[in-house]
Scaffold this active site. Structure first.
Site, short mmCIF file in Angstrom:
data_model
loop_
_atom_site.label_atom_id
_atom_site.label_comp_id
_atom_site.label_asym_id
_atom_site.label_seq_id
_atom_site.Cartn_x
_atom_site.Cartn_y
_atom_site.Cartn_z
N LYS A 49 0.83 -1.22 0.00
CA LYS A 49 0.00 0.00 0.00
C LYS A 49 0.86 1.26 0.00
O LYS A 49 0.35 2.38 -0.04
CB LYS A 49 -0.91 0.04 1.23
CG LYS A 49 -2.00 -0.99 1.27
CD LYS A 49 -3.14 -0.61 2.20
CE LYS A 49 -2.77 -0.53 3.63
NZ LYS A 49 -3.91 -0.28 4.52
N LYS A 88 2.68 2.19 2.56
CA LYS A 88 2.61 2.77 3.91
C LYS A 88 3.64 2.08 4.80
O LYS A 88 3.91 0.89 4.64
CB LYS A 88 1.22 2.48 4.52
CG LYS A 88 0.15 3.46 4.14
CD LYS A 88 -1.09 3.22 5.05
CE LYS A 88 -1.93 4.46 5.16
NZ LYS A 88 -3.07 4.30 6.06
N1 C2G Z 1 -10.49 7.07 8.98
C1 C2G Z 1 -11.50 7.96 9.32
N2 C2G Z 1 -11.19 9.19 9.75
C2 C2G Z 1 -9.89 9.57 9.86
C3 C2G Z 1 -8.86 8.68 9.54
C4 C2G Z 1 -9.19 7.41 9.10
O1 C2G Z 1 -12.70 7.62 9.23
N3 C2G Z 1 -9.61 10.83 10.30
C5 C2G Z 1 -10.87 5.74 8.51
C6 C2G Z 1 -10.42 5.48 7.07
O2 C2G Z 1 -11.36 6.05 6.16
C7 C2G Z 1 -10.40 3.96 7.01
C8 C2G Z 1 -10.03 3.57 8.46
O3 C2G Z 1 -10.24 4.74 9.27
O4 C2G Z 1 -11.71 3.45 6.72
C9 C2G Z 1 -8.60 3.12 8.58
O5 C2G Z 1 -7.76 4.15 8.08
P1 C2G Z 1 -6.24 3.74 7.77
O6 C2G Z 1 -5.66 3.03 8.92
O7 C2G Z 1 -5.57 4.92 7.18
O8 C2G Z 1 -6.43 2.62 6.66
P2 C2G Z 1 -6.25 2.70 5.08
O9 C2G Z 1 -4.83 2.96 4.73
O10 C2G Z 1 -7.31 3.58 4.55
O11 C2G Z 1 -6.51 1.16 4.73
O12 C2G Z 1 -8.01 -2.37 2.00
C10 C2G Z 1 -8.29 -1.12 2.56
C11 C2G Z 1 -7.12 -0.52 3.28
O13 C2G Z 1 -6.48 -1.45 4.12
C12 C2G Z 1 -7.60 0.68 4.07
#
Ligand code: C2G
Length: 131
Positions: free
Chosen positions: A44, A46
């Site tokens: 990803k 990350k």
């Molecule tokens: N999120 C949120 N508000 C934020 C930050 C994050 O609602 N201020 C939500 C994101 O939209 C996501 C979840 O928290 O649904 C997890 O965010 P991340 O850990 O950044 O995950 P991400 O990289 O989006 O991974 O297959 C899908 C991926 O694994 C999603």
């Protein structure tokens, strides 16, 4: 028993993550969280501060979360839906319309919730680096 599934890295856990767990869990009776492994994070693009085992342990300790499974690739979602008898896949709305999720609507209900403003793992890292 309505079963909910959500995916994410969940590094440096913050209110935005808690909000999505709380809201996702409120849509049903059982919340499964697929936490991205360190290897999948690399795919990803990350890099998390906490390794997978710690992120798993932290997410498992949250009262809204019933089960944590590893997210190892982009392709596992349909299998996850079948294996865990998932009714609803929930994500933050930064994923709305993404081809990483849209195809799942043939297999489960898709719900995109508004992201929590003003907080992100990236912002936490930036703020700490600028202290
Ligand atoms: N999120 C949120 N508000 C934020 C930050 C994050 O609602 N201020 C939500 C994101 O939209 C996501 C979840 O928290 O649904 C997890 O965010 P991340 O850990 O950044 O995950 P991400 O990289 O989006 O991974 O297959 C899908 C991926 O694994 C999603």
């Amino acid at each position: 028993m309505k079963r909910i599934l959500t995916y994410g890295t969940f590094d440096l856990l913050h209110e935005g993550h808690i909000n999505i767990f709380k809201k996702a869990r409120a849509l049903g009776d059982y919340l499964i969280v697929a936490v991205s492994t360190d290897e999948f994070n690399k795919i990803k693009g990350k890099e998390s501060y906490y390794p997978y085992e710690q992120r798993k342990k932290i997410v498992e300790s949250i009262r809204f979360v019933d089960l944590v499974i590893p997210e190892e690739n982009w392709e596992q979602k349909i299998d996850d839906i079948k294996t865990y008898k998932v009714d609803v896949v929930v994500m933050g709305d930064d994923w709305a319309g993404s081809d990483r999720f849209d195809y799942l609507k043939e297999h489960a209900e898709l719900v995109f919730l508004p992201r929590t403003d003003g907080i992100s793992t990236t912002k936490i890292k930036e703020d700490l680096n600028n202290k």
